[in-house]
Design a protein around this motif. Sequence first.
Motif, PDB file in Angstrom:
ATOM      1  N   ILE A   5       0.836  -1.200   0.000  1.00  0.00           N
ATOM      2  CA  ILE A   5       0.000   0.000   0.000  1.00  0.00           C
ATOM      3  C   ILE A   5       0.873   1.252   0.000  1.00  0.00           C
ATOM      4  O   ILE A   5       1.816   1.351   0.793  1.00  0.00           O
ATOM      5  CB  ILE A   5      -0.908   0.058   1.257  1.00  0.00           C
ATOM      6  N   GLY A   8      -0.668   4.593   2.857  1.00  0.00           N
ATOM      7  CA  GLY A   8      -1.295   3.761   3.888  1.00  0.00           C
ATOM      8  C   GLY A   8      -1.490   4.451   5.217  1.00  0.00           C
ATOM      9  O   GLY A   8      -2.218   3.941   6.070  1.00  0.00           O
ATOM     10  N   GLY A  13      -6.190   5.431   3.362  1.00  0.00           N
ATOM     11  CA  GLY A  13      -5.238   4.348   3.582  1.00  0.00           C
ATOM     12  C   GLY A  13      -5.367   3.699   4.949  1.00  0.00           C
ATOM     13  O   GLY A  13      -5.327   2.464   5.065  1.00  0.00           O
ATOM     14  N   ILE A  29       3.488  -1.224   3.973  1.00  0.00           N
ATOM     15  CA  ILE A  29       3.195   0.172   3.679  1.00  0.00           C
ATOM     16  C   ILE A  29       4.457   0.866   3.190  1.00  0.00           C
ATOM     17  O   ILE A  29       5.446   0.986   3.916  1.00  0.00           O
ATOM     18  CB  ILE A  29       2.610   0.880   4.917  1.00  0.00           C
TER      19      ILE A  29
END
Length: 297
Positions: A5, A8, A13, A29
């Motif tokens: 991600i 994030g 997120g 992340i």
Amino acid sequence: MNFLITGGTGFVGKHLVDALHQKNHHTYILTRSPDTNSNSTLTSYIGYDHPIEQLPAIHGVVNLAGESLFGYWTKHKKEKILSSRIETTEKVINIMKQLDKKPEVFINGSAVGYYGMSEDLMFTEATEEPGDDFLAHVVVEWEKTAKQAENLGIRTVFARFGVILGKEGALPLMSLPVKLFAGGRVGSGEQWLSWIHVDDVVELLMFCLTNPTIQGPVNFTAPNPMRNKEFTKILANVLKRPYWLPTPGPLFRLATGQMSKLVLKGQYVLPRKAQEHNYTFIFPELEHALRNLYQSA
């Protein structure tokens, strides 16, 4: 499963990461400052330098990073809005190129700004012609960069976000005049606002991650857009404040610059693809969405 991600730690997120954790997925992340965050059982923070060495097999990638649209749109701000999105997306594409086993899905954050502004037209994912303003240009370039993932054989989704309603993001700014007893339509009040509750954003992201038949643009908007005057009236009713003091368009433009187009123009966008794939909205109606956010505050 493992998910990579970007963004994030941002508004959307954080909600997405929580939802993935609830299903026992591990999130990696990607951040510029991994050392300022603490890893946990289900979260690992990794930097942009040599990320491949820190990644296991990744099922899906979600790119939500980008300079905020909020703020006065100076020349520098506009450059940051565009460059932050393009540069981060290029880095994510490069990471996926280096992975021996490619992710099954890549979701790239995008915006309904792709369609341009209109009080008269209705837009769905079938609308191919983009608008001709600054934000439409940003989205076109952003999606063009993200589309490179398709050449890697990765199912790619462009999540075109409308105005996301949550305890962060646009809603606190939109509700401030109402809370101060100065709520009313902005400009003509006839402009459309295509909104979506943050819970539906997260659920629809999860839906797209796990549904192999979804690809290309997906409008992340509730099925019932509202005109500005109606939106503000419902917001005032939920907050038990008067709806009476309109904000003239020229005054709003003076205060916010070119960003004012996001509020003074707007567009009517429908989530046709989500509906065709039988996604059921948690909050299809605005009043229910707003009451959920303010009563749980």
